[in-house]
Motif scaffolding. Structure first.
Motif, PDB file in Angstrom:
ATOM      1  N   PHE A 134       0.831  -1.195   0.000  1.00 49.19           N
ATOM      2  CA  PHE A 134       0.000   0.000   0.000  1.00 49.19           C
ATOM      3  C   PHE A 134       0.870   1.252   0.000  1.00 49.19           C
ATOM      4  CE2 PHE A 134      -2.515   3.146   2.588  1.00 49.19           C
ATOM      5  CZ  PHE A 134      -3.317   3.546   1.531  1.00 49.19           C
ATOM      6  N   LEU A 135       1.931   1.245   0.810  1.00 48.49           N
ATOM      7  CA  LEU A 135       2.845   2.384   0.841  1.00 48.49           C
ATOM      8  C   LEU A 135       3.503   2.580  -0.524  1.00 48.49           C
ATOM      9  CD1 LEU A 135       4.235   4.581   2.523  1.00 48.49           C
ATOM     10  CD2 LEU A 135       5.965   2.892   3.144  1.00 48.49           C
ATOM     11  N   LEU A 136       3.891   1.478  -1.167  1.00 51.72           N
ATOM     12  CA  LEU A 136       4.479   1.537  -2.505  1.00 51.72           C
ATOM     13  C   LEU A 136       3.500   2.161  -3.489  1.00 51.72           C
ATOM     14  CD1 LEU A 136       6.770   0.364  -4.530  1.00 51.72           C
ATOM     15  CD2 LEU A 136       5.138  -1.502  -4.846  1.00 51.72           C
ATOM     16  N   ASP A 137       2.270   1.674  -3.505  1.00 49.34           N
ATOM     17  CA  ASP A 137       1.265   2.199  -4.432  1.00 49.34           C
ATOM     18  C   ASP A 137       0.942   3.658  -4.129  1.00 49.34           C
ATOM     19  OD1 ASP A 137       1.169  -0.256  -5.627  1.00 49.34           O
ATOM     20  OD2 ASP A 137      -0.697  -0.887  -4.670  1.00 49.34           O
ATOM     21  N   LEU A 138       0.871   3.999  -2.858  1.00 46.78           N
ATOM     22  CA  LEU A 138       0.480   5.352  -2.467  1.00 46.78           C
ATOM     23  C   LEU A 138       1.530   6.379  -2.901  1.00 46.78           C
ATOM     24  CD1 LEU A 138      -1.672   6.987  -0.900  1.00 46.78           C
ATOM     25  CD2 LEU A 138      -0.251   6.687   1.140  1.00 46.78           C
ATOM     26  N   ILE A 139       2.793   6.102  -2.583  1.00 43.75           N
ATOM     27  CA  ILE A 139       3.847   7.043  -2.978  1.00 43.75           C
ATOM     28  C   ILE A 139       3.968   7.082  -4.500  1.00 43.75           C
ATOM     29  CG2 ILE A 139       6.310   7.549  -2.837  1.00 43.75           C
ATOM     30  CD1 ILE A 139       6.323   6.296  -0.070  1.00 43.75           C
ATOM     31  N   GLY A 140       3.927   5.904  -5.129  1.00 42.75           N
ATOM     32  CA  GLY A 140       4.012   5.858  -6.590  1.00 42.75           C
ATOM     33  C   GLY A 140       2.890   6.621  -7.264  1.00 42.75           C
ATOM     34  N   TYR A 141       1.696   6.588  -6.667  1.00 48.28           N
ATOM     35  CA  TYR A 141       0.561   7.305  -7.253  1.00 48.28           C
ATOM     36  C   TYR A 141       0.825   8.806  -7.295  1.00 48.28           C
ATOM     37  CZ  TYR A 141      -4.125   9.212  -7.843  1.00 48.28           C
ATOM     38  OH  TYR A 141      -5.214   9.918  -8.303  1.00 48.28           O
ATOM     39  N   TYR A 142       1.337   9.342  -6.192  1.00 52.84           N
ATOM     40  CA  TYR A 142       1.558  10.790  -6.148  1.00 52.84           C
ATOM     41  C   TYR A 142       2.824  11.210  -6.887  1.00 52.84           C
ATOM     42  CZ  TYR A 142      -2.383  11.197  -3.040  1.00 52.84           C
ATOM     43  OH  TYR A 142      -3.653  11.155  -2.521  1.00 52.84           O
ATOM     44  N   VAL A 143       3.749  10.292  -7.094  1.00 49.23           N
ATOM     45  CA  VAL A 143       4.874  10.589  -7.973  1.00 49.23           C
ATOM     46  C   VAL A 143       4.360  10.775  -9.407  1.00 49.23           C
ATOM     47  CG1 VAL A 143       6.958   9.621  -9.032  1.00 49.23           C
ATOM     48  CG2 VAL A 143       6.638   9.470  -6.561  1.00 49.23           C
ATOM     49  N   ALA A 144       3.393   9.946  -9.789  1.00 50.28           N
ATOM     50  CA  ALA A 144       2.873   9.977 -11.158  1.00 50.28           C
ATOM     51  C   ALA A 144       1.738  10.983 -11.346  1.00 50.28           C
ATOM     52  CB  ALA A 144       2.380   8.584 -11.553  1.00 50.28           C
ATOM     53  N   HIS A 145       1.142  11.488 -10.253  1.00 50.48           N
ATOM     54  CA  HIS A 145       0.011  12.411 -10.356  1.00 50.48           C
ATOM     55  C   HIS A 145       0.276  13.663  -9.520  1.00 50.48           C
ATOM     56  CE1 HIS A 145      -1.712   8.472 -11.426  1.00 50.48           C
ATOM     57  NE2 HIS A 145      -2.563   9.155 -12.181  1.00 50.48           N
ATOM     58  N   PRO A 146       1.143  14.531  -9.994  1.00 52.76           N
ATOM     59  CA  PRO A 146       1.470  15.730  -9.216  1.00 52.76           C
ATOM     60  C   PRO A 146       0.279  16.649  -8.985  1.00 52.76           C
ATOM     61  CG  PRO A 146       2.380  15.867 -11.442  1.00 52.76           C
ATOM     62  CD  PRO A 146       1.897  14.467 -11.260  1.00 52.76           C
ATOM     63  N   ASP A 147      -0.737  16.589  -9.859  1.00 53.55           N
ATOM     64  CA  ASP A 147      -1.902  17.457  -9.700  1.00 53.55           C
ATOM     65  C   ASP A 147      -2.740  17.098  -8.484  1.00 53.55           C
ATOM     66  OD1 ASP A 147      -2.315  15.079 -11.364  1.00 53.55           O
ATOM     67  OD2 ASP A 147      -4.421  15.700 -11.392  1.00 53.55           O
ATOM     68  N   ARG A 148      -2.563  15.897  -7.927  1.00 54.36           N
ATOM     69  CA  ARG A 148      -3.352  15.463  -6.774  1.00 54.36           C
ATOM     70  C   ARG A 148      -2.644  15.720  -5.445  1.00 54.36           C
ATOM     71  NH1 ARG A 148      -8.355  15.255  -7.567  1.00 54.36           N
ATOM     72  NH2 ARG A 148      -8.331  14.408  -5.454  1.00 54.36           N
ATOM     73  N   ARG A 149      -1.405  16.196  -5.493  1.00 59.31           N
ATOM     74  CA  ARG A 149      -0.632  16.325  -4.255  1.00 59.31           C
ATOM     75  C   ARG A 149      -1.201  17.378  -3.312  1.00 59.31           C
ATOM     76  NH1 ARG A 149       5.152  16.498  -7.475  1.00 59.31           N
ATOM     77  NH2 ARG A 149       5.069  14.339  -8.265  1.00 59.31           N
ATOM     78  N   THR A 150      -1.822  18.409  -3.856  1.00 61.52           N
ATOM     79  CA  THR A 150      -2.364  19.457  -2.986  1.00 61.52           C
ATOM     80  C   THR A 150      -3.509  18.946  -2.121  1.00 61.52           C
ATOM     81  OG1 THR A 150      -3.812  20.181  -4.794  1.00 61.52           O
ATOM     82  CG2 THR A 150      -1.691  21.313  -4.539  1.00 61.52           C
TER      83      THR A 150
END
Length: 244
Positions: free
Chosen positions: A194-210
């Motif tokens: 889950f941690l892998l998927d979670l960090i990877g998701y925000y690496v690939a989707h910078p628009d969702r980081r806010t």
């Protein structure tokens, strides 16, 4: 993700005995010299037994599958955190009493005291992290914090799951750094996939980081990661659990 439930009894029987022996040994060293230090021998042996029992109970009986929660903080398992603090204090107390018993002169005593001081300092830091509930890994809109170091999203090139079945780890590969930043199962009370998927998701989707930090975003990204794994026929990772 809230801090893991704490067990005060576990805290006491792990941390207090070596701390008491350390205090007694320090007082003897400062005021009584080596005479009478043999009185500490039973306490030193008790610390070894306590640490051995603690290792068997708290470190060998790990869950095969850690939980996955839709949150932003991943804490060290509280029981294993107590185990590490108790280990550092126990080793320091054993070393201190050994230095008192052998009476090998000021040089050996000075070296022993230096090592004891380093162990006690590390143990005290671990103790403060447990008391404060400091997370090992924390995600924010600015980046990922692992331990005492923070890494911005722009410096994280990718995240990988490495190791083997018995020693898995999540590696953060950073720009301009040859060695990755590593997170192991004993570092977090949560599922590494889950941690892998979670960090990877925000690496690939910078628009969702806010949106990181909001309960709605936590529930949304948890459901999305779970759905992606289920649709791909993969096991492990996020599990259907109550939202925040």
């Amino acid at each position: 993700m809230t801090a893991p439930r704490r067990n005060p009894l576990n805290w006491l029987w792990v941390a207090v005995p070596p701390a008491v022996t350390l205090l007694a040994g320090g007082l003897l060293l400062a005021f009584g010299g080596p005479s009478g230090s043999s009185l500490l021998l039973p306490f030193m042996l008790a610390n070894v037994v306590v640490h051995g029992g603690n290792f068997a109970v708290n470190e060998l009986r790990r869950r095969e599958e850690a939980p996955a929660r839709p949150g932003w903080e991943f804490h060290r398992p509280f029981r294993e955190g107590c185990a590490r603090v108790g280990r550092l204090f126990a080793v320091a107390s054993v070393l201190l009493v050994w230095a008192l018993l052998i009476d090998a002169g000021p040089l050996v005593a000075a070296v022993a005291l230096a090592v004891v001081a380093a162990l006690v300092t590390s143990g005290a830091r671990g103790l403060m992290r447990l008391v404060r509930g400091t997370p090992t890994v924390r995600l924010s809109d600015a980046g990922v914090r692992v331990g005492a170091r923070s890494y911005t999203w722009d410096t994280i090139e990718r995240v990988e799951l490495n190791g083997d079945r018995w020693h898995p780890r999540v590696d953060l590969l950073l720009a301009g750094r040859s060695r990755p930043v590593t997170v192991r199962p004993e570092d977090v009370d949560g599922n590494l996939l889950f941690l892998l998927d979670l960090i990877g998701y925000y690496v690939a989707h910078p628009d969702r980081r806010t949106a990181i930090g909001s309960p709605a975003e936590a529930v949304r990204v948890h459901a999305q990661l779970l759905g992606a794994r289920l649709s791909a026929g993969l096991t492990g990772g996020p599990t259907p659990i109550p939202a925040l």
